[in-house]
Design an enzyme around this catalytic site. Sequence first.
Site, PDB file in Angstrom:
ATOM      1  N   GLY A 128       0.940  -1.174  -0.033  1.00 13.12           N
ATOM      2  CA  GLY A 128      -0.036  -0.025   0.038  1.00 13.12           C
ATOM      3  C   GLY A 128       0.923   1.056  -0.027  1.00 13.12           C
ATOM      4  O   GLY A 128       2.158   1.173   0.217  1.00 13.12           O
TER       5      GLY A 128
ATOM      6  N   GLN B 109       2.786   9.784   1.923  1.00 15.83           N
ATOM      7  CA  GLN B 109       4.220   9.443   1.832  1.00 15.83           C
ATOM      8  C   GLN B 109       5.154   9.735   0.557  1.00 15.83           C
ATOM      9  O   GLN B 109       6.435   9.887   0.735  1.00 15.83           O
ATOM     10  CB  GLN B 109       4.250   7.939   1.933  1.00 15.83           C
ATOM     11  CG  GLN B 109       3.594   7.211   3.271  1.00 15.83           C
ATOM     12  CD  GLN B 109       3.494   5.781   3.080  1.00 15.83           C
ATOM     13  OE1 GLN B 109       2.537   5.225   2.515  1.00 15.83           O
ATOM     14  NE2 GLN B 109       4.473   4.862   3.748  1.00 15.83           N
TER      15      GLN B 109
ATOM     16  N   CYS C  35       6.044  -0.499   7.412  1.00 16.79           N
ATOM     17  CA  CYS C  35       5.745   0.732   6.716  1.00 16.79           C
ATOM     18  C   CYS C  35       6.875   1.348   5.934  1.00 16.79           C
ATOM     19  O   CYS C  35       8.099   1.516   6.297  1.00 16.79           O
ATOM     20  CB  CYS C  35       5.493   1.859   7.602  1.00 16.79           C
ATOM     21  SG  CYS C  35       4.946   3.382   6.818  1.00 16.79           S
ATOM     22  N   LEU C  36       6.713   1.632   4.616  1.00 19.61           N
ATOM     23  CA  LEU C  36       7.912   2.157   3.714  1.00 19.61           C
ATOM     24  C   LEU C  36       8.445   3.435   4.234  1.00 19.61           C
ATOM     25  O   LEU C  36       9.509   3.630   3.923  1.00 19.61           O
ATOM     26  CB  LEU C  36       7.101   2.313   2.499  1.00 19.61           C
ATOM     27  CG  LEU C  36       6.812   1.034   1.609  1.00 19.61           C
ATOM     28  CD1 LEU C  36       6.030   1.352   0.562  1.00 19.61           C
ATOM     29  CD2 LEU C  36       7.900   0.046   1.456  1.00 19.61           C
TER      30      LEU C  36
ATOM     31  N   HIS D  29      -4.518   1.502   7.488  1.00 19.81           N
ATOM     32  CA  HIS D  29      -3.046   1.914   7.656  1.00 19.81           C
ATOM     33  C   HIS D  29      -2.864   3.177   6.628  1.00 19.81           C
ATOM     34  O   HIS D  29      -2.305   4.322   7.096  1.00 19.81           O
ATOM     35  CB  HIS D  29      -1.960   0.766   7.380  1.00 19.81           C
ATOM     36  CG  HIS D  29      -0.537   1.244   7.451  1.00 19.81           C
ATOM     37  ND1 HIS D  29       0.398   0.724   8.181  1.00 19.81           N
ATOM     38  CD2 HIS D  29       0.266   2.105   6.514  1.00 19.81           C
ATOM     39  CE1 HIS D  29       1.712   1.183   7.935  1.00 19.81           C
ATOM     40  NE2 HIS D  29       1.585   2.038   6.834  1.00 19.81           N
ATOM     41  N   GLU D  30      -3.274   3.156   5.546  1.00 20.69           N
ATOM     42  CA  GLU D  30      -2.984   4.161   4.577  1.00 20.69           C
ATOM     43  C   GLU D  30      -3.986   5.126   4.919  1.00 20.69           C
ATOM     44  O   GLU D  30      -3.516   6.279   4.943  1.00 20.69           O
ATOM     45  CB  GLU D  30      -3.446   3.599   3.106  1.00 20.69           C
ATOM     46  CG  GLU D  30      -2.629   2.484   2.615  1.00 20.69           C
ATOM     47  CD  GLU D  30      -1.140   2.352   2.797  1.00 20.69           C
ATOM     48  OE1 GLU D  30      -0.566   3.650   3.206  1.00 20.69           O
ATOM     49  OE2 GLU D  30      -0.525   1.479   2.951  1.00 20.69           O
TER      50      GLU D  30
ATOM     51  N   HIS E 264      -2.399   7.345   7.462  1.00 22.53           N
ATOM     52  CA  HIS E 264      -1.260   8.027   6.843  1.00 22.53           C
ATOM     53  C   HIS E 264      -2.044   9.536   6.342  1.00 22.53           C
ATOM     54  O   HIS E 264      -1.276  10.740   6.502  1.00 22.53           O
ATOM     55  CB  HIS E 264      -0.735   7.538   5.610  1.00 22.53           C
ATOM     56  CG  HIS E 264       0.602   6.817   5.902  1.00 22.53           C
ATOM     57  ND1 HIS E 264       1.606   7.204   6.589  1.00 22.53           N
ATOM     58  CD2 HIS E 264       0.778   5.484   5.516  1.00 22.53           C
ATOM     59  CE1 HIS E 264       2.528   6.223   6.884  1.00 22.53           C
ATOM     60  NE2 HIS E 264       1.958   5.091   6.146  1.00 22.53           N
TER      61      HIS E 264
HETATM   62  O1  GNR Z   1       4.142  -2.438   2.326  1.00 26.81           O
HETATM   63  C1  GNR Z   1       3.654  -2.380   3.515  1.00 26.81           C
HETATM   64  N1  GNR Z   1       3.417  -3.311   3.968  1.00 26.81           N
HETATM   65  C2  GNR Z   1       2.293  -3.609   5.337  1.00 26.81           C
HETATM   66  C3  GNR Z   1       2.464  -4.759   5.873  1.00 26.81           C
HETATM   67  C4  GNR Z   1       1.657  -4.665   7.190  1.00 26.81           C
HETATM   68  C5  GNR Z   1       0.657  -3.585   7.347  1.00 26.81           C
HETATM   69  C6  GNR Z   1       0.843  -2.491   6.523  1.00 26.81           C
HETATM   70  C7  GNR Z   1       1.630  -2.382   5.477  1.00 26.81           C
HETATM   71  S1  GNR Z   1       1.470  -1.236   4.587  1.00 26.81           S
HETATM   72  C8  GNR Z   1       3.206  -0.965   3.942  1.00 26.81           C
HETATM   73  C9  GNR Z   1       3.260  -0.019   2.777  1.00 26.81           C
HETATM   74  C10 GNR Z   1       3.125   1.482   3.627  1.00 26.81           C
HETATM   75  O2  GNR Z   1       3.795   1.938   4.320  1.00 26.81           O
HETATM   76  N2  GNR Z   1       1.915   2.016   3.268  1.00 26.81           N
HETATM   77  O3  GNR Z   1       1.771   3.194   3.987  1.00 26.81           O
HETATM   78 NI    NI Z   2       2.716   3.141   5.694  1.00 26.42          NI
END
Ligand code: GNR
Ligand code: NI
Length: 169
Positions: free
Chosen positions: A46, A51, A91-92, A133-134, A137
């Site tokens: 995601g 980001q 999270c990236l 999660h997104e 953000h």
């Molecule tokens: O790549 C991602 N993997 C992930 C793994 C578990 C729960 C949420 C995520 S989202 C993350 C990419 C990201 O940072 N999205 O904002």
């Molecule tokens: Ni993230």
Amino acid sequence: MAVLPILEFPDPRLRIRAEPVRAFDASLQQLVTDMFETMYGANGVGLAATQVNVHQRVLVADMSDERNQPLALINPQILEKDGSQVYQEGCLSFPGLYADVTRALRVRVRAQDVHGGEITVEADGPLAVCIQHEMDHLEGKVFVDYLSSLKRALLLKRLDKQRKQAATA
Ligand code: GNR
Ligand code: NI
């Protein structure tokens, strides 16, 4: 097409609250295309516009193993959520950092597609985690905000150490 640079913690721009998208134009389509390229390029499941330093309510996701189920949500809103699940998140914007987070098990989300059409998505399990999660953000919120201050301090210290090691390697 472009792979965009991803902001990393503790960049204060990760705390900016995104604004609703009003114009469903070519620049939005370009943003979504670039976000998919950036997400796939980074092996993420995601990505939120926040980001990549665009403070508009846009997220992309693809939870499929084949990386062939792209989902783009514009102006997403949670209509309903229920249940709970614990999932180990990454999270990236926090490379190499993982932690268990408790979130709703199921979500029903109303959003728009890139053309402005109304869509409703029902998700559970990992896709529901990813959407939540997104959406966080887009509010300037990140997954470590859910951890106890002790656990967060420990993990962020570890992240710092990894970065220092990477810098001297
Ligand atoms: O790549 C991602 N993997 C992930 C793994 C578990 C729960 C949420 C995520 S989202 C993350 C990419 C990201 O940072 N999205 O904002
Ligand atoms: Ni993230």
